[in-house]
Design a protein around this motif. Structure first.
Motif, PDB file in Angstrom:
ATOM      1  N   MET A  99       0.798  -1.074   0.117  1.00 20.02           N
ATOM      2  CA  MET A  99       0.083   0.083   0.093  1.00 20.02           C
ATOM      3  C   MET A  99       0.949   1.146  -0.036  1.00 20.02           C
ATOM      4  O   MET A  99       0.479   2.412  -0.447  1.00 20.02           O
ATOM      5  N   ALA A 103       0.307   3.950  -2.833  1.00 18.81           N
ATOM      6  CA  ALA A 103      -0.135   5.434  -2.851  1.00 18.81           C
ATOM      7  C   ALA A 103       0.767   6.379  -2.493  1.00 18.81           C
ATOM      8  O   ALA A 103       0.549   7.524  -3.093  1.00 18.81           O
ATOM      9  N   PHE A 118      -3.267   0.202  -4.664  1.00 20.47           N
ATOM     10  CA  PHE A 118      -3.500   0.528  -3.361  1.00 20.47           C
ATOM     11  C   PHE A 118      -4.691  -0.202  -2.886  1.00 20.47           C
ATOM     12  O   PHE A 118      -4.953  -0.776  -1.911  1.00 20.47           O
ATOM     13  N   GLY A 164      -2.766   6.278   3.379  1.00 24.11           N
ATOM     14  CA  GLY A 164      -2.799   5.557   1.866  1.00 24.11           C
ATOM     15  C   GLY A 164      -4.051   6.242   1.315  1.00 24.11           C
ATOM     16  O   GLY A 164      -3.930   7.023  -0.081  1.00 24.11           O
TER      17      GLY A 164
END
Length: 339
Positions: A99, A103, A118, A164
């Motif tokens: 993630m 992100a 993500f 994120g």
């Protein structure tokens, strides 16, 4: 030993890959976020943070391939890892870590691709956190097996997802993930501290997980400021107050840390202290106390040296054939015996 035990079915050329090795990519990604945060305030090169994100993605991919090869070669290894009461929480890093590059890195170059990657890993993180929570309810746990690594699946997963989501523009989703992470922190945190206060000490190889105690307040701060914007309010101050307490508590643990022999579990120090450093950068840049740039660069330099040192020691151990060991395959004390 039973005939169907994973140890008995392991090919001679396949070495066990402990789940806490996923902490390497996670720690490097945490350092990348510290550099990126400093860069966004105008005090570090942006390329350095993005380069670290790329390194973390490569390390993550290598670890996934190594673990997949091991799990496919050893009958029952995967299932045993996911039900191991000590090791299983570290498996969550395999889905949490991506993630961050998605992100914070990929999204800057291709917003659609970054958001999709993500979101995929956010869903996997929530699903795995839910499965593990159910496993802990359904299975038979001993309080002495509880350790700060239990923060990873839901607390770290939720808070990293919250930050994120803010980065990719999904603010409502971000607040939902912030709630998931915070509530799990309050519940698990009380249980983990009760175990640490009143039960026998952790095995030496799990001592580095005590550094994870500094992470929830720091990661929650980063997630909250990512969602609310760079200003300090009452809730941010509350998080900082508890965060300072946990950082100070680490000073008392230094004698125990200094007695430890190097092992893969040292990577537990990396993301935890990177999160603290990122929180320090945010606070110093928002409040701008006298000498604030000194504090910013001190935090960035200290955590960079810490993680670089652990990375160098890991590489040295890998090439020398010592230090990074593979302990027993699947027992509730596997990580404890790795050291």
């Amino acid at each position: 030993m039973p005939a169907d035990h994973p140890e008995n079915t392991r090919p001679a050329t396949v070495r066990r890959v402990p789940l806490n090795l996923f902490g390497m990519a996670f720690g490097i990604a945490g350092l990348a976020v510290t550099w990126l945060t400093t860069a966004r305030y105008g005090h570090a090169p942006l390329w350095a943070g993005r380069a670290l994100l790329a390194v973390s993605a490569v390390v993550w991919a290598i670890t996934v391939v190594r673990y997949a090869r091991y799990a496919l070669s050893v009958r029952g290894a995967f299932a045993a890892d996911l039900t191991d009461p000590v090791a299983a929480p570290f498996a969550s890093l395999a889905v949490i870590t991506p993630m961050l590059p998605a992100a914070q890195g990929l999204h800057a170059y291709d917003s659609r691709a970054g958001t999709i990657v993500f979101d995929v890993f956010l869903v996997l993180t929530v699903l795995f956190g839910g499965w593990l929570t159910g496993q802990w309810i359904y299975g038979s746990l001993n309080l002495d097996q509880l350790h700060p690594g239990y923060f990873l699946p839901t607390v770290a997963g939720g808070l990293v997802a919250a930050a994120g989501a803010a980065a990719v523009g999904q603010r409502t989703l971000g607040y939902a993930m912030l709630g998931l992470g915070l509530i799990c922190w309050f519940i698990l945190g009380s249980m983990i501290l009760a175990r640490l206060f009143f039960r026998p000490a952790l095995p030496p190889a799990l001592y580095p997980t005590l550094a994870i105690e500094v992470a929830p307040a720091a990661v929650a701060t980063v997630a909250y400021l990512s969602l609310r914007g760079p200003h300090v309010d009452v809730f941010a101050a509350i998080l900082a107050g508890y965060g300072v307490l946990m950082v100070l508590a680490q000073l008392r643990l230094l004698p125990a840390f200094l007695r430890l022999r190097f092992a893969p579990s040292f990577w537990a120090f990396t993301f935890s202290w990177a999160a603290v450093a990122t929180g320090v950068v945010h606070w110093t840049q928002i409040l701008r106390p006298p000498g604030y740039l000194i504090y910013t660069y001190a935090a960035l330099s200290a955590v960079t040296l810490l993680i670089a040192g652990i990375a160098a020691r890991t590489v040295l151990a890998a090439f020398s054939g010592g230090g990074v060991r593979t302990g027993p395959p699947h027992t509730s004390t596997a990580l404890a015996e790795e050291h």
